[in-house]
Design an enzyme around this catalytic site. Structure first.
Site, PDB file in Angstrom:
ATOM      1  N   LYS A 174       0.910  -1.282   0.038  1.00  0.00           N
ATOM      2  CA  LYS A 174       0.021  -0.327  -0.520  1.00  0.00           C
ATOM      3  C   LYS A 174       1.093   0.992  -0.051  1.00  0.00           C
ATOM      4  CE  LYS A 174      -3.505  -0.897   2.929  1.00  0.00           C
ATOM      5  NZ  LYS A 174      -4.310  -0.277   3.901  1.00  0.00           N
ATOM      6  N   GLU A 229       3.598  -2.070  27.022  1.00  0.00           N
ATOM      7  CA  GLU A 229       4.719  -0.836  26.109  1.00  0.00           C
ATOM      8  C   GLU A 229       3.741   0.339  25.704  1.00  0.00           C
ATOM      9  OE1 GLU A 229       5.692  -3.884  22.835  1.00  0.00           O
ATOM     10  OE2 GLU A 229       7.866  -4.132  23.809  1.00  0.00           O
ATOM     11  N   ASP A 231       0.778 -12.670  10.309  1.00  0.00           N
ATOM     12  CA  ASP A 231      -0.568 -12.695  11.541  1.00  0.00           C
ATOM     13  C   ASP A 231      -1.039 -13.483  10.827  1.00  0.00           C
ATOM     14  OD1 ASP A 231       1.763 -11.706  13.211  1.00  0.00           O
ATOM     15  OD2 ASP A 231       0.858  -9.551  12.593  1.00  0.00           O
ATOM     16  N   ALA A 260       6.642 -10.093  15.397  1.00  0.00           N
ATOM     17  CA  ALA A 260       7.937 -10.482  14.597  1.00  0.00           C
ATOM     18  C   ALA A 260       8.926 -10.874  14.284  1.00  0.00           C
ATOM     19  CB  ALA A 260       8.188  -9.484  14.570  1.00  0.00           C
ATOM     20  N   LYS A 312      16.669  -5.040  24.531  1.00  0.00           N
ATOM     21  CA  LYS A 312      15.169  -4.969  23.313  1.00  0.00           C
ATOM     22  C   LYS A 312      16.481  -4.392  22.393  1.00  0.00           C
ATOM     23  CE  LYS A 312      11.084  -4.048  22.297  1.00  0.00           C
ATOM     24  NZ  LYS A 312       9.171  -5.140  22.156  1.00  0.00           N
TER      25      LYS A 312
END
Lengths: 407, 407
Positions: A38, A170, A300, A317, A379
């Site tokens: 997109k 988060e 997903d 992810a 992270k």
């Protein structure tokens, strides 16, 4: 010369890694590769909550597709998928139509709203760059409105987050850091602002290590976050929500509900006639759905059961990236006429949830627990490894998170 | 010891200069001075259009009252005036009541809406810090919404400014500079955004030098501003307005109308029973209204005729400041028992209108015309002179505009 047409739909984690791998693995005389997306950019979905809170600019999160994909090698079509027709091997776009020999579907997630009244109309979701920066601006606009109103409108200052899974927690961590800044900008006393996290399960981060959950809750409560666990959102209106706990109902005035309590696969796959389970398509070990040997599904939209606990692997992810790597190798095998397709075996390296700048919790290497600053560094290492994998050192240097003391 | 109570209402240009002068002119045993203001800050009303466009932060525009006024010498009451009663010499506040011997009214302006349908409900006005930053956030929020909407909603991108007087033109100049930045931030093509300035008079900046007006229009049109002169706004709705020119009506989709087409005095003075003319109170040469020798009115609430053209002096910062200086000296005379009050004689030094960063037009020293960069430097000199007058070198250094190449 009869080169097969490989069409990849979506430039999320799954689609991007698949395409990036395929452009390396296949010679230009072996296949036509087409990537449809997109926008002309890819983004790190796992950073969107920071863009939504306004603690990280969205340009840090998005990556030009042309920075990773060689457009001399891969056709890039910037368009929106309208429908898929597996029987005729066609993909309908808003402004065109594509025919494929092999299709890789990486169309990502949608929010699952569970039929809650008014949620679709009035709640925000952290889905993409557009919706993330909308949340940032919506909250800021409400703060700007507050001192222009004749009456004290608490709904402008109450921020409700639905769901205390990874995204919910988060986001709450980031917005709790942002609120003092917004209060200063708009002359609003901090104590007037409420950040309320509503979770239907009896605990936040259900399924996560209890000690880490305790750490996260203490930290976030210290920043003024209120948790309402075992609590269902029953109804969302423009200026309030209705929640219920133990059959007791409560109204909370709010103009800002961020819904982070569940995702499902893109509804296009369901509409295309694939068998689905909560919007996700069960795939075999080789990542193809039964009866569709020319279709791979990554990310997903794909449903794979974890034999260890008999539950689906979560839509992360990490899984999407690993599925994409397997898919790229399997597509290559097919193009090369091999039929010994590789079996997908996820390698779960651990999980880290950020709690705002310099703070995180996580479990890595199987059972090693991480807290606080150490976890936040881990992270960033995970995020940086992804950039390295996707676009090499150049991309890592451009978009990586290097300052371990701040962003 | 019978010290008179001097109460100053409002910390705009008029009230601040009056108070700052009085605290120097009168000994602490000569009078009690009380300043009443809604906020604990003063602001430069003439910079608000930059805050509203988002080209200058509002903290540059506002000045802590305590930076200028010595609170050991002057009582500062942060409260909102609810009503005045000149007969009993009382001022009703939201949280209290004050009695005065001498009153200085500097309560500023309100937008004059001329009974246009829907204007009050749907239009924004550049009145104060709160309303200015609301406009900034409103426009940005609409840009953020645009790419989240299913349909192309042009009303989110059309910015209509009602009035091409000083405030209207200055705001248009700033927003024209800001729009490209917003387009980049929200991935919106610049050509989709319209900035439309609607003026009922047959020309922009009515009464201003024609050559300068021509210069301003060319410059602003070059930045994509559309002018609709001789055009009335007939009706404002949430998502559109209706305008009329030569009995032809036109609908313009817009969710953002900034009304800058006229001001009147604060309606509290009318409600207090003072004789008014379009919301302003005619005052004598000594700045007191007839029949109220204990009341001085400064700034936009006061009406003084210019004998040269038989029209009222415009409600400008320049006039307000000069009125305040005369008022301070007259109050001092009264406190000292003198009755030879000073006559107010405005000294019109000229007028400069900014057209966005580094651009302006103006007339100074009677008939000297200024254009472009030169005029923009003159504008900054004027602004800096005010800061010097109000708070001395310290305030000038803190809040002045020194970079003549940018802000």
């Amino acid at each position: 010369m009869n080169r097969p047409n490989i069409v990849v739909l979506g430039a999320g984690y799954g689609g991007m890694i698949t395409t990036a791998k395929l452009q390396k693995m296949l010679g230009s005389n072996e296949a036509n590769i087409t990537l449809v997306n997109k926008h002309n950019y890819h983004y790190q979905t796992t950073w969107l909550h920071e863009n939504a809170a306004g603690t990280l600019h969205h340009d840090r999160t998005r990556i030009k597709i042309s920075d990773v994909i060689n457009f001399n090698r891969v056709n890039f079509v910037q368009d929106t998928v309208v429908s898929l027709d597996p029987s005729s091997k066609k993909v309908q776009l808003e402004n065109g139509e594509l025919t494929y020999d092999y299709l890789v579907i990486g169309l990502g997630f949608e929010a699952a709203t569970f039929g809650i009244e008014g949620l679709k109309e009035h709640a925000f979701t952290i889905n993409n760059i557009n919706s993330a920066r909308l949340i940032r601006e919506h909250i800021e606009y409400n703060f700007a409105r507050y001192n222009n109103e004749k009456e004290e409108r608490q709904d402008l200052l109450n921020i409700v987050v639905g769901g205390a899974g990874f995204t919910g927690i988060e986001f709450v961590g980031e917005i709790a850091n942002k609120v003092p800044e917004l209060c200063k900008e708009y002359d609003i006393p901090r104590e007037k602002v409420r950040i309320i996290n509503v979770e239907a399960a009896p605990t936040v981060l259900p399924g996560f290590d209890e000690e880490l959950v305790e750490y996260a809750m203490n930290l976030l409560e210290g920043k003024g976050v209120e948790f309402k666990v075992g609590t269902m959102i029953k109804q969302v209106e423009e200026h309030k929500i209705l929640v219920e706990k133990d059959e007791q109902q409560e109204e909370i005035p709010t103009n800002t509900v961020v819904w982070a309590a569940g995702v499902r696969g893109n509804s296009l796959v369901e509409e295309a006639g694939f068998e689905t389970n909560r919007g996700r398509v069960p795939v075999r070990d080789d990542l193809r759905p039964n009866g569709h040997d020319d279709v791979f599904i990554v990310g997903d939209c794909a449903l794979i059961m974890n034999p260890e606990n008999d539950r689906p692997y979560p839509p992360t992810a990490q899984i999407a990236i690993q599925e994409a790597e397997t898919t790229a190798r399997n597509v290559k095998k097919i193009v090369h006429g091999e039929d010994n397709l590789e079996t997908f075996k996820p390698d779960l390296k651990g999980t880290v949830a950020s709690l705002g700048e310099g703070q995180a919790i996580g479990v890595v290497f199987g059972d090693k627990k991480l807290f606080g600053w150490t976890a936040s560094v881990m992270k960033k290492i995970i995020d940086n490894r992804y950039l390295l994998k996707l676009g090499g050192v150049g991309l890592l240097l451009k978009k990586g998170k290097f300052n371990i003391f701040t962003k």
